[in-house]
Design a protein around this motif. Structure first.
Motif, PDB file in Angstrom:
ATOM      1  N   TRP A 123      72.359 -42.977 107.607  1.00 41.51           N
ATOM      2  CA  TRP A 123      71.593 -41.853 108.141  1.00 41.51           C
ATOM      3  C   TRP A 123      70.645 -42.283 109.264  1.00 41.51           C
ATOM      4  O   TRP A 123      70.521 -41.596 110.283  1.00 41.51           O
ATOM      5  N   GLY A 124      69.958 -43.400 109.087  1.00 41.58           N
ATOM      6  CA  GLY A 124      69.022 -43.865 110.121  1.00 41.58           C
ATOM      7  C   GLY A 124      69.701 -44.103 111.458  1.00 41.58           C
ATOM      8  O   GLY A 124      69.298 -43.524 112.487  1.00 41.58           O
ATOM      9  N   PRO A 125      70.771 -44.935 111.521  1.00 36.92           N
ATOM     10  CA  PRO A 125      71.481 -45.124 112.790  1.00 36.92           C
ATOM     11  C   PRO A 125      72.088 -43.841 113.336  1.00 36.92           C
ATOM     12  O   PRO A 125      72.160 -43.669 114.557  1.00 36.92           O
ATOM     13  N   SER A 126      72.525 -42.920 112.467  1.00 29.92           N
ATOM     14  CA  SER A 126      73.104 -41.654 112.955  1.00 29.92           C
ATOM     15  C   SER A 126      72.079 -40.864 113.756  1.00 29.92           C
ATOM     16  O   SER A 126      72.348 -40.409 114.876  1.00 29.92           O
ATOM     17  N   ILE A 127      70.896 -40.705 113.174  1.00 33.48           N
ATOM     18  CA  ILE A 127      69.845 -39.936 113.854  1.00 33.48           C
ATOM     19  C   ILE A 127      69.379 -40.664 115.112  1.00 33.48           C
ATOM     20  O   ILE A 127      69.136 -40.045 116.160  1.00 33.48           O
ATOM     21  N   LEU A 128      69.269 -41.987 115.027  1.00 34.93           N
ATOM     22  CA  LEU A 128      68.851 -42.766 116.193  1.00 34.93           C
ATOM     23  C   LEU A 128      69.864 -42.658 117.326  1.00 34.93           C
ATOM     24  O   LEU A 128      69.494 -42.586 118.508  1.00 34.93           O
ATOM     25  N   GLN A 129      71.131 -42.607 116.969  1.00 34.65           N
ATOM     26  CA  GLN A 129      72.159 -42.478 118.000  1.00 34.65           C
ATOM     27  C   GLN A 129      72.099 -41.112 118.684  1.00 34.65           C
ATOM     28  O   GLN A 129      72.257 -41.012 119.910  1.00 34.65           O
ATOM     29  N   ILE A 130      71.847 -40.057 117.915  1.00 33.15           N
ATOM     30  CA  ILE A 130      71.685 -38.731 118.508  1.00 33.15           C
ATOM     31  C   ILE A 130      70.509 -38.735 119.488  1.00 33.15           C
ATOM     32  O   ILE A 130      70.586 -38.149 120.584  1.00 33.15           O
ATOM     33  N   MET A 131      69.424 -39.397 119.115  1.00 33.60           N
ATOM     34  CA  MET A 131      68.262 -39.479 119.993  1.00 33.60           C
ATOM     35  C   MET A 131      68.589 -40.251 121.267  1.00 33.60           C
ATOM     36  O   MET A 131      68.134 -39.883 122.360  1.00 33.60           O
ATOM     37  N   LEU A 132      69.399 -41.307 121.158  1.00 34.64           N
ATOM     38  CA  LEU A 132      69.809 -42.058 122.356  1.00 34.64           C
ATOM     39  C   LEU A 132      70.645 -41.184 123.286  1.00 34.64           C
ATOM     40  O   LEU A 132      70.435 -41.179 124.507  1.00 34.64           O
ATOM     41  N   PHE A 133      71.608 -40.449 122.713  1.00 34.46           N
ATOM     42  CA  PHE A 133      72.455 -39.583 123.535  1.00 34.46           C
ATOM     43  C   PHE A 133      71.629 -38.499 124.221  1.00 34.46           C
ATOM     44  O   PHE A 133      71.816 -38.215 125.410  1.00 34.46           O
ATOM     45  N   ALA A 134      70.720 -37.879 123.456  1.00 31.83           N
ATOM     46  CA  ALA A 134      69.876 -36.834 124.039  1.00 31.83           C
ATOM     47  C   ALA A 134      68.935 -37.414 125.088  1.00 31.83           C
ATOM     48  O   ALA A 134      68.677 -36.797 126.124  1.00 31.83           O
ATOM     49  N   GLY A 135      68.415 -38.628 124.828  1.00 26.84           N
ATOM     50  CA  GLY A 135      67.533 -39.279 125.802  1.00 26.84           C
ATOM     51  C   GLY A 135      68.246 -39.595 127.103  1.00 26.84           C
ATOM     52  O   GLY A 135      67.668 -39.435 128.191  1.00 26.84           O
TER      53      GLY A 135
END
Length: 537
Positions: free
Chosen positions: A187-199
């Motif tokens: 879950w942690g890497p999943s949410i972090l990856q979404i934040m990277l894509f959005a960033g």
């Protein structure tokens, strides 16, 4: 003369050579395993009796593995949801909600990719569905074509990491860890990856605003409450299905196989709800079933689980059965369910045959001391733990150019897992070592779907993209997103807590030393007379 020390590298070389010929991987694995097995018997490295371990492992660990039963359920769930119209409704509503801001259509694709990833679990379904729906819209509003292809392919691969991913189920099985722990770690890497894509989308809007222009407000067909209602009609049923699949597993109410079965039934219910031919009677019964389920939950929590509690759940089950029968009645959904069965059968058969072939290969490999050779090679790398992690991730990264995820998981992981457990335990502890390692490799293997020119997500995108979209735009569009995924791998390696933060912390020796057991003093009791024991009364 061939020595025992030469056999493991020869087996690897023979496997790579056979794969380059283009023969199916499952049969290649079995053929190479048996070839070197008979050669080892001829050279006297082990007896023919040793090969009896192959059918024993196949029938004892592969065909009787209950965890692998979850794969067809999750595959069927994804096959139904990819064609039922849910993705189309969510992309349309999210696109209109975020469209007026710069990069809004990109944000909508990323968010819907995350939500669909949590309910479908298959990359092909997600990439194809989102590309068919979103690509014409993004082209119409003058988005940069390379950004379009990149964000669609990358958002489709999110499903590989977001629970309940098939990848995580296979990793848990091959690493010998629980699926629930693997999901918590992802879950942690999943949410972090979404934040990277959005960033990345946000920065692109600042640096090159013409690449991600906003949608003119006069082009929106929905505003206000109708728009929010359409968004909620896509998000709420999806959230319920996510809870049914993941929540029951996390709370210990269902095994992965049971959760997958509930998800498969839930997918049929969602497909029926989104069908235009779903009857008003079915809608009323479904609403009554949801109300009965809520009442039953309240009764179960605050009152006793008596007859009324059971009756509410009986009616809820009746509502689910009614909706499923309605789905079978509708010709379009009946055809959809049949296609779901066919795609599930193909994928499950492929997985089983790869498992059988990898079992033949791995047993012979271990019989010629391949495990010892591999451990010596990996533990003698410079840099210790970090050298091991860097080498393994680079090895998997380049291996993914040529092999599918299932092939990597079934061939490489069983050999590397014991070494990873030994090397990584000092860093994060014995319980979390393989969870960290598995999630790390899952993030890494996401890039296998984006590698030019062999990435499967790029093939899916090429198959549904208009002819005006060049293949070079698809390949170059994937490059920045591969870079973001590599950054994600680096973050998971550098900060293990991104994976281990949600895992249950084991009680350490230091914690045990702090435990105090206090016995209360009992006063006003007569003294104990030991002389009375053993005497007759």
């Amino acid at each position: 003369m061939i020595t025992l020390e030469m056999m493991p590298p020869l087996m690897f070389g023979g496997l790579i050579l056979a794969m380059l010929i283009g023969f199916p991987v499952a049969f290649t694995l079995a053929a190479v395993g048996f070839l070197f097995g008979f050669l080892s018997i001829y050279l006297g490295f082990f007896d023919f009796v040793f090969l009896q371990a192959i059918p024993g492992r196949i029938f004892g660990s592969v065909l009787s593995n209950e965890l692998l039963l979850a794969i067809p359920f999750f595959t069927f769930m994804g096959a139904i949801l990819e064609r039922c119209g849910l993705a189309e409704d969510m992309l349309d509503s999210m696109g209109q909600l975020f469209g007026p801001i710069r990069g809004g259509l990109g944000y909508s694709v990323i968010i819907v990719g995350f939500i669909l990833g949590a309910i479908t679990g298959t990359v092909a379904a997600q990439v194809i569905a989102m590309a068919l729906i979103s690509m014409p819209v993004m082209i119409r509003y003058k988005y940069n074509i390379r950004y379009i292809t990149g964000v669609l392919a990358a958002s489709g691969t999110i499903t590989q990491l977001v629970p309940p991913s098939l990848v995580l189920i296979v990793l848990a099985d091959q690493l010998g860890k629980s699926v629930g722990d693997m999901y918590l770690g992802a879950w942690g890497p999943s949410i972090l990856q979404i934040m990277l894509f959005a960033g990345y989308t946000f920065l692109l809007g600042l640096i090159k605003p013409d690449h991600v222009p906003p949608v003119p407000r006069d082009q929106l067909t929905l505003r206000g409450w109708p728009l929010w209602r359409k968004c909620l009609m896509g998000i709420i049923p999806s959230a319920v299905l996510i809870f049914v699949v993941l929540g029951t597993m996390m709370l210990g109410l269902a095994t992965p196989t049971e959760a997958g079965a509930m998800g498969a039934v839930g997918a049929i219910v969602l497909a029926a709800i989104h069908s235009k031919e779903f009857s008003s009677t079915g809608q009323k019964i479904l609403i009554a079933g949801v109300i009965a389920l809520g009442i039953g939950a309240i009764i179960g929590v605050f009152l006793t689980q008596g007859l009324l509690f059971k009756l509410t759940f009986v009616f809820a089950y009746f509502a689910v059965v009614w909706v499923c029968l309605e789905a079978v009645r509708i010709p379009e959904l009946r055809s959809l369910i049949k296609q779901g069965y066919e795609s599930t059968m193909r994928l499950t058969t492929m997985v089983v045959f790869i498992l059988i072939g990898s079992t033949c290969f791995s047993i012979v490999f271990l019989g010629v001391s391949g495990g010892v050779w591999l451990e010596h090679m990996l533990t003698s790398l410079p840099g210790g733990v970090w050298g091991f992690l860097i080498f393994i991730n680079l090895f998997i990264f380049f291996l993914a150019f040529f092999l599918d995820f299932f092939e990597i998981a079934f061939i490489i992981l069983p050999m590397v897992a014991p070494i990873a457990q030994k090397v990584l335990t000092p860093v994060v502890g014995a319980d979390a070592a393989l969870i960290w390692f598995g999630v790390m490799l899952c993030v890494n293997m996401q890039t296998s779907f984006l590698h030019p020119p062999f990435g499967f997500a790029l093939f899916y995108l090429r198959g549904v993209a208009p002819r005006s979209v060049k293949s070079s735009d698809i390949y170059w569009g994937a490059v920045p997103w591969i870079g973001l995924q590599i950054i994600m791998v680096v973050l998971v390696i550098a900060f293990p807590w991104t994976v281990t933060a949600l895992l249950d912390k084991p009680i350490s020796a230091e914690d045990i030393s702090k435990v105090r057991i206090e016995i209360p003093q009992m006063e006003d009791l007569p003294p104990l007379d030991l002389n009375t024991f053993g005497k007759p009364r």
